[in-house]
Design a protein around this motif. Structure first.
Motif, PDB file in Angstrom:
ATOM      1  N   VAL A  72     -25.700 -18.390  -5.205  1.00 31.12           N
ATOM      2  CA  VAL A  72     -26.744 -17.482  -4.851  1.00 31.12           C
ATOM      3  C   VAL A  72     -27.273 -17.366  -3.644  1.00 31.12           C
ATOM      4  CG1 VAL A  72     -29.281 -17.020  -5.680  1.00 31.12           C
ATOM      5  CG2 VAL A  72     -27.359 -17.750  -7.491  1.00 31.12           C
ATOM      6  N   GLU A  73     -27.453 -18.539  -3.075  1.00 34.56           N
ATOM      7  CA  GLU A  73     -28.189 -18.625  -1.469  1.00 34.56           C
ATOM      8  C   GLU A  73     -26.910 -17.890  -0.671  1.00 34.56           C
ATOM      9  OE1 GLU A  73     -28.687 -22.608  -0.474  1.00 34.56           O
ATOM     10  OE2 GLU A  73     -30.450 -22.842  -1.820  1.00 34.56           O
ATOM     11  N   LEU A  74     -25.601 -18.115  -0.657  1.00 34.35           N
ATOM     12  CA  LEU A  74     -24.603 -17.484   0.018  1.00 34.35           C
ATOM     13  C   LEU A  74     -24.568 -15.897  -0.182  1.00 34.35           C
ATOM     14  CD1 LEU A  74     -21.713 -19.636  -0.438  1.00 34.35           C
ATOM     15  CD2 LEU A  74     -22.760 -19.141   1.719  1.00 34.35           C
ATOM     16  N   LEU A  75     -24.886 -15.683  -1.527  1.00 35.10           N
ATOM     17  CA  LEU A  75     -24.999 -14.111  -1.901  1.00 35.10           C
ATOM     18  C   LEU A  75     -26.251 -13.394  -1.249  1.00 35.10           C
ATOM     19  CD1 LEU A  75     -23.972 -11.719  -3.089  1.00 35.10           C
ATOM     20  CD2 LEU A  75     -25.139 -12.434  -5.306  1.00 35.10           C
ATOM     21  N   ILE A  76     -27.119 -13.931  -1.240  1.00 40.08           N
ATOM     22  CA  ILE A  76     -28.530 -13.547  -0.386  1.00 40.08           C
ATOM     23  C   ILE A  76     -28.406 -13.395   0.980  1.00 40.08           C
ATOM     24  CG2 ILE A  76     -30.814 -14.199   0.012  1.00 40.08           C
ATOM     25  CD1 ILE A  76     -31.269 -15.144  -2.903  1.00 40.08           C
ATOM     26  N   SER A  77     -27.666 -14.462   1.476  1.00 37.81           N
ATOM     27  CA  SER A  77     -27.662 -14.436   3.073  1.00 37.81           C
ATOM     28  C   SER A  77     -26.573 -13.276   3.297  1.00 37.81           C
ATOM     29  CB  SER A  77     -26.842 -15.775   3.243  1.00 37.81           C
ATOM     30  OG  SER A  77     -26.540 -15.749   4.688  1.00 37.81           O
ATOM     31  N   THR A  78     -25.573 -13.117   2.653  1.00 41.58           N
ATOM     32  CA  THR A  78     -24.575 -12.042   2.929  1.00 41.58           C
ATOM     33  C   THR A  78     -25.432 -10.661   2.575  1.00 41.58           C
ATOM     34  OG1 THR A  78     -22.784 -13.362   2.083  1.00 41.58           O
ATOM     35  CG2 THR A  78     -22.400 -10.914   2.264  1.00 41.58           C
ATOM     36  N   VAL A  79     -26.117 -10.398   1.703  1.00 41.38           N
ATOM     37  CA  VAL A  79     -26.823  -9.092   1.568  1.00 41.38           C
ATOM     38  C   VAL A  79     -27.643  -8.883   2.798  1.00 41.38           C
ATOM     39  CG1 VAL A  79     -28.463  -7.920   0.219  1.00 41.38           C
ATOM     40  CG2 VAL A  79     -26.447  -9.294  -0.982  1.00 41.38           C
ATOM     41  N   HIS A  80     -28.383 -10.105   3.284  1.00 38.99           N
ATOM     42  CA  HIS A  80     -29.206  -9.826   4.404  1.00 38.99           C
ATOM     43  C   HIS A  80     -28.593  -9.657   5.552  1.00 38.99           C
ATOM     44  CE1 HIS A  80     -33.235 -10.926   2.734  1.00 38.99           C
ATOM     45  NE2 HIS A  80     -32.802 -11.864   2.039  1.00 38.99           N
ATOM     46  N   ARG A  81     -27.606 -10.094   5.835  1.00 40.45           N
ATOM     47  CA  ARG A  81     -26.700  -9.815   7.054  1.00 40.45           C
ATOM     48  C   ARG A  81     -26.079  -8.359   6.933  1.00 40.45           C
ATOM     49  NH1 ARG A  81     -22.278 -14.058   7.260  1.00 40.45           N
ATOM     50  NH2 ARG A  81     -23.216 -14.506   5.413  1.00 40.45           N
ATOM     51  N   ILE A  82     -25.548  -7.852   5.691  1.00 37.20           N
ATOM     52  CA  ILE A  82     -25.247  -6.493   5.527  1.00 37.20           C
ATOM     53  C   ILE A  82     -26.385  -5.408   5.885  1.00 37.20           C
ATOM     54  CG2 ILE A  82     -24.518  -4.672   3.793  1.00 37.20           C
ATOM     55  CD1 ILE A  82     -22.791  -6.926   2.520  1.00 37.20           C
ATOM     56  N   GLY A  83     -27.717  -5.872   5.393  1.00 39.10           N
ATOM     57  CA  GLY A  83     -28.737  -5.045   5.585  1.00 39.10           C
ATOM     58  C   GLY A  83     -29.092  -4.941   7.113  1.00 39.10           C
ATOM     59  N   ALA A  84     -29.040  -6.077   7.671  1.00 35.63           N
ATOM     60  CA  ALA A  84     -29.453  -6.107   9.179  1.00 35.63           C
ATOM     61  C   ALA A  84     -28.479  -5.425  10.103  1.00 35.63           C
ATOM     62  CB  ALA A  84     -29.638  -7.632   9.583  1.00 35.63           C
ATOM     63  N   ARG A  85     -27.191  -5.389   9.657  1.00 37.22           N
ATOM     64  CA  ARG A  85     -26.320  -4.546  10.298  1.00 37.22           C
ATOM     65  C   ARG A  85     -26.634  -3.188  10.171  1.00 37.22           C
ATOM     66  NH1 ARG A  85     -20.685  -8.101   9.288  1.00 37.22           N
ATOM     67  NH2 ARG A  85     -21.386 -10.021  10.670  1.00 37.22           N
ATOM     68  N   ALA A  86     -26.685  -2.774   8.980  1.00 32.97           N
ATOM     69  CA  ALA A  86     -26.783  -1.348   8.571  1.00 32.97           C
ATOM     70  C   ALA A  86     -28.204  -0.790   9.316  1.00 32.97           C
ATOM     71  CB  ALA A  86     -27.091  -1.090   7.061  1.00 32.97           C
ATOM     72  N   GLU A  87     -29.215  -1.610   9.376  1.00 27.78           N
ATOM     73  CA  GLU A  87     -30.501  -1.143   9.932  1.00 27.78           C
ATOM     74  C   GLU A  87     -30.268  -0.928  11.315  1.00 27.78           C
ATOM     75  OE1 GLU A  87     -34.733  -3.079  10.850  1.00 27.78           O
ATOM     76  OE2 GLU A  87     -34.003  -3.298   8.767  1.00 27.78           O
ATOM     77  N   LYS A  88     -29.228  -1.855  11.890  1.00 27.81           N
ATOM     78  CA  LYS A  88     -29.261  -1.882  13.418  1.00 27.81           C
ATOM     79  C   LYS A  88     -28.462  -0.522  13.766  1.00 27.81           C
ATOM     80  CE  LYS A  88     -26.923  -4.364  17.117  1.00 27.81           C
ATOM     81  NZ  LYS A  88     -26.166  -5.840  17.425  1.00 27.81           N
ATOM     82  N   LYS A  89     -27.183  -0.369  13.153  1.00 26.84           N
ATOM     83  CA  LYS A  89     -26.600   0.711  13.142  1.00 26.84           C
ATOM     84  C   LYS A  89     -27.077   2.208  13.081  1.00 26.84           C
ATOM     85  CE  LYS A  89     -21.991   2.629  11.936  1.00 26.84           C
ATOM     86  NZ  LYS A  89     -20.779   2.380  11.130  1.00 26.84           N
ATOM     87  N   VAL A  90     -28.164   2.249  11.953  1.00 28.40           N
ATOM     88  CA  VAL A  90     -29.045   3.388  11.960  1.00 28.40           C
ATOM     89  C   VAL A  90     -29.803   3.605  13.133  1.00 28.40           C
ATOM     90  CG1 VAL A  90     -30.932   4.306  10.645  1.00 28.40           C
ATOM     91  CG2 VAL A  90     -28.749   3.425   9.400  1.00 28.40           C
ATOM     92  N   THR A  91     -30.584   2.578  13.529  1.00 28.38           N
ATOM     93  CA  THR A  91     -31.234   2.421  14.720  1.00 28.38           C
ATOM     94  C   THR A  91     -30.473   2.761  16.064  1.00 28.38           C
ATOM     95  OG1 THR A  91     -32.542   0.526  13.777  1.00 28.38           O
ATOM     96  CG2 THR A  91     -32.613   1.302  16.387  1.00 28.38           C
ATOM     97  N   GLU A  92     -29.433   2.671  15.985  1.00 28.40           N
ATOM     98  CA  GLU A  92     -28.374   2.831  17.167  1.00 28.40           C
ATOM     99  C   GLU A  92     -28.110   4.430  17.336  1.00 28.40           C
ATOM    100  OE1 GLU A  92     -25.027   0.209  17.427  1.00 28.40           O
ATOM    101  OE2 GLU A  92     -26.253  -1.554  18.272  1.00 28.40           O
ATOM    102  N   GLN A  93     -27.683   4.948  16.088  1.00 27.51           N
ATOM    103  CA  GLN A  93     -27.461   6.176  15.760  1.00 27.51           C
ATOM    104  C   GLN A  93     -28.744   7.213  16.211  1.00 27.51           C
ATOM    105  OE1 GLN A  93     -25.770   6.513  11.982  1.00 27.51           O
ATOM    106  NE2 GLN A  93     -23.879   5.811  12.717  1.00 27.51           N
ATOM    107  N   LEU A  94     -30.052   6.649  15.710  1.00 29.47           N
ATOM    108  CA  LEU A  94     -31.114   7.607  16.033  1.00 29.47           C
ATOM    109  C   LEU A  94     -31.528   7.458  17.405  1.00 29.47           C
ATOM    110  CD1 LEU A  94     -33.318   6.362  13.086  1.00 29.47           C
ATOM    111  CD2 LEU A  94     -32.317   8.600  13.328  1.00 29.47           C
ATOM    112  N   VAL A  95     -31.147   6.603  18.134  1.00 30.59           N
ATOM    113  CA  VAL A  95     -31.442   6.234  19.621  1.00 30.59           C
ATOM    114  C   VAL A  95     -30.405   7.358  20.302  1.00 30.59           C
ATOM    115  CG1 VAL A  95     -31.299   4.797  21.541  1.00 30.59           C
ATOM    116  CG2 VAL A  95     -32.739   4.041  19.596  1.00 30.59           C
ATOM    117  N   ASN A  96     -29.029   7.236  19.892  1.00 29.41           N
ATOM    118  CA  ASN A  96     -28.212   8.229  20.335  1.00 29.41           C
ATOM    119  C   ASN A  96     -28.498   9.572  20.345  1.00 29.41           C
ATOM    120  OD1 ASN A  96     -27.092   5.882  21.801  1.00 29.41           O
ATOM    121  ND2 ASN A  96     -25.630   5.750  19.747  1.00 29.41           N
ATOM    122  N   ALA A  97     -29.096   9.812  19.048  1.00 27.74           N
ATOM    123  CA  ALA A  97     -29.497  11.307  18.651  1.00 27.74           C
ATOM    124  C   ALA A  97     -30.604  11.627  19.624  1.00 27.74           C
ATOM    125  CB  ALA A  97     -29.592  11.355  17.476  1.00 27.74           C
ATOM    126  N   PHE A  98     -31.465  10.899  20.015  1.00 26.79           N
ATOM    127  CA  PHE A  98     -32.572  11.684  20.867  1.00 26.79           C
ATOM    128  C   PHE A  98     -32.161  11.483  22.453  1.00 26.79           C
ATOM    129  CE2 PHE A  98     -35.348  10.107  17.319  1.00 26.79           C
ATOM    130  CZ  PHE A  98     -35.885  11.248  16.967  1.00 26.79           C
TER     131      PHE A  98
END
Length: 98
Positions: A72-98
């Protein structure tokens, strides 16, 4: 994660009932598990069958819970990493769009 899944499957293959220790106090169960964990296999073999089976069942029951918690701890950690990467990617795309 695959190693932990293999461990869990091995413990579950023994086939202990889920409600085996439902009426046993957690401290008592932890004591049985600790006793089984520190005794050598040759010493465990000298115990009467009922005691030996109880100690080993307590050990397996507690290990199953520990392995499940680890998964369960490994799964939670993996989900958090996926969420952090997705958030970083969206932020980069928004910065590049502006």
């Amino acid at each position: 994660m695959l190693t932990e899944i293999e461990k869990l499957l091995a413990v579950r293959a023994i086939g202990l009932p889920r409600d085996l220790f439902i009426h046993v106090a957690p401290k008592v169960l932890a004591g049985w598990r600790a006793r089984a964990a520190v005794e050598s296999p040759s010493h465990l073999r000298t115990h009467p069958v009922a005691l030996r089976v109880t100690l080993l069942a307590a050990l397996l029951h507690e290990r199953e819970r520990e392995i499940t918690d680890t998964l369960v701890e490994l799964l939670i950690s993996t989900v958090h990493r996926i969420g952090a990467r997705a958030e970083k990617k969206v932020t980069e795309q928004l910065v590049n769009a502006f």
